[in-house]
Design a protein around this motif. Structure first.
Motif, short mmCIF file in Angstrom:
data_model
loop_
_atom_site.label_atom_id
_atom_site.label_comp_id
_atom_site.label_asym_id
_atom_site.label_seq_id
_atom_site.Cartn_x
_atom_site.Cartn_y
_atom_site.Cartn_z
N TYR A 5 0.86 -1.18 0.00
CA TYR A 5 0.00 0.00 0.00
C TYR A 5 0.89 1.22 0.00
O TYR A 5 2.08 1.15 0.31
CB TYR A 5 -0.92 0.00 1.24
N GLU A 6 0.31 2.38 -0.31
CA GLU A 6 1.09 3.61 -0.28
C GLU A 6 1.65 3.82 1.12
O GLU A 6 1.08 3.37 2.11
CB GLU A 6 0.23 4.80 -0.70
N ASP A 7 2.78 4.50 1.19
CA ASP A 7 3.44 4.74 2.47
C ASP A 7 2.58 5.65 3.33
O ASP A 7 2.20 6.74 2.91
CB ASP A 7 4.82 5.37 2.22
N ARG A 8 2.24 5.18 4.53
CA ARG A 8 1.44 5.97 5.46
C ARG A 8 1.61 5.42 6.86
O ARG A 8 2.10 4.31 7.03
CB ARG A 8 -0.03 5.96 5.04
N PRO A 9 1.20 6.16 7.89
CA PRO A 9 1.31 5.65 9.26
C PRO A 9 0.50 4.37 9.44
O PRO A 9 -0.63 4.26 8.94
CB PRO A 9 0.75 6.78 10.11
N THR A 10 1.07 3.41 10.13
CA THR A 10 0.41 2.12 10.26
C THR A 10 -0.86 2.18 11.09
O THR A 10 -1.78 1.38 10.89
CB THR A 10 1.38 1.07 10.85
N GLU A 11 -0.98 3.16 11.99
CA GLU A 11 -2.21 3.28 12.78
C GLU A 11 -3.43 3.50 11.88
O GLU A 11 -4.50 2.96 12.14
CB GLU A 11 -2.11 4.42 13.80
N GLY A 12 -3.29 4.29 10.84
CA GLY A 12 -4.40 4.51 9.91
C GLY A 12 -4.78 3.24 9.16
O GLY A 12 -5.96 3.00 8.90
N LEU A 13 -3.80 2.42 8.84
CA LEU A 13 -4.09 1.15 8.18
C LEU A 13 -4.80 0.19 9.12
O LEU A 13 -5.65 -0.59 8.69
CB LEU A 13 -2.80 0.52 7.64
N GLU A 14 -4.48 0.25 10.39
CA GLU A 14 -5.18 -0.60 11.37
C GLU A 14 -6.66 -0.24 11.39
O GLU A 14 -7.52 -1.14 11.39
CB GLU A 14 -4.57 -0.43 12.76
N ALA A 55 -3.11 -5.52 14.15
CA ALA A 55 -1.96 -4.63 14.27
C ALA A 55 -1.27 -4.62 12.92
O ALA A 55 -1.06 -5.69 12.33
CB ALA A 55 -1.00 -5.12 15.36
N VAL A 56 -0.94 -3.46 12.41
CA VAL A 56 -0.24 -3.35 11.12
C VAL A 56 1.13 -2.74 11.38
O VAL A 56 1.24 -1.74 12.09
CB VAL A 56 -1.04 -2.49 10.12
N ARG A 57 2.14 -3.35 10.78
CA ARG A 57 3.49 -2.84 10.92
C ARG A 57 4.21 -2.94 9.58
O ARG A 57 3.98 -3.86 8.81
CB ARG A 57 4.30 -3.64 11.96
N ASN A 58 5.11 -1.98 9.34
CA ASN A 58 5.97 -2.07 8.15
C ASN A 58 7.21 -2.89 8.52
O ASN A 58 7.39 -3.29 9.68
CB ASN A 58 6.31 -0.68 7.61
#
Length: 176
Positions: free
Chosen positions: A48-57, A75-78
């Motif tokens: 996905y596009e680079d963004r803060p993982t909290e928003g992806l959660e 939980a989402v992490r890069n």
């Protein structure tokens, strides 16, 4: 595009609850590309596009509720965050199948962590340390046999979490 891993707690992919094909389709509809499960069914790699993982959660929690009527925590992490969950774990090097990183939805306060440590002292011998949106735990044996449960941890930290042993996390980093 950035490669991420979604760590679902209490989700069975490929079993009776949710097929991988349905999950991949739902990810693709949200433009979460190249979804694949890895190591165990609760870990999903995607781009996905680079963004803060909290928003992806938040996005994945909404997706699971909306598409599958499931309230599973995710939980989402890069890659860098997962690597840190391994490398910063002070218990790595003992029996790593018993050493876990609990990926938390938010950073607990020092007071919350102190409460966890204080309340835990009366029930078990596990070792605990706090990281960045992460709790490090050396269970000293199988997690399933420990009196230190996720419900106990989550209540005291005021944060939900998804636990993975450091071997699993290291394998995911290598796959990413």
């Amino acid at each position: 595009m950035t490669r991420y891993c979604a760590f679902f707690e209490s989700l069975i992919v490929g079993g009776d609850r949710l097929s991988m094909a349905d999950l991949r389709y739902a990810f693709a509809r949200e433009e979460l590309e190249n979804a694949e499960t890895v190591i165990s069914s609760g870990n999903v790699l995607f781009d996905y596009e680079d963004r803060p993982t909290e928003g992806l959660e938040d996005l994945l929690a909404y997706l699971m509720r909306d598409r599958f009527d499931m309230g599973a925590f995710v939980a989402v992490r890069n890659r860098a965050e997962i690597r840190a969950a391994v490398e910063e774990n002070p218990f790595v090097g003992s029996e790593d199948t018993f050493v876990h990183s609990v990926l938390l939805e938010r950073q607990p306060t020092k007071q919350q962590f102190g409460r966890l440590v204080g309340d835990h002292g009366s029930i078990g011998a596990e070792r605990l340390a706090l990281g960045d949106r992460c709790l490090f735990v050396d269970f000293g044996g199988p997690m399933s046999e420990s009196p230190l449960t996720m419900a106990f941890i989550e209540k005291r930290l005021g944060s939900r979490g998804a636990a993975r042993n450091v071997r699993t996390l290291a394998r995911i980093v290598a796959k990413m």
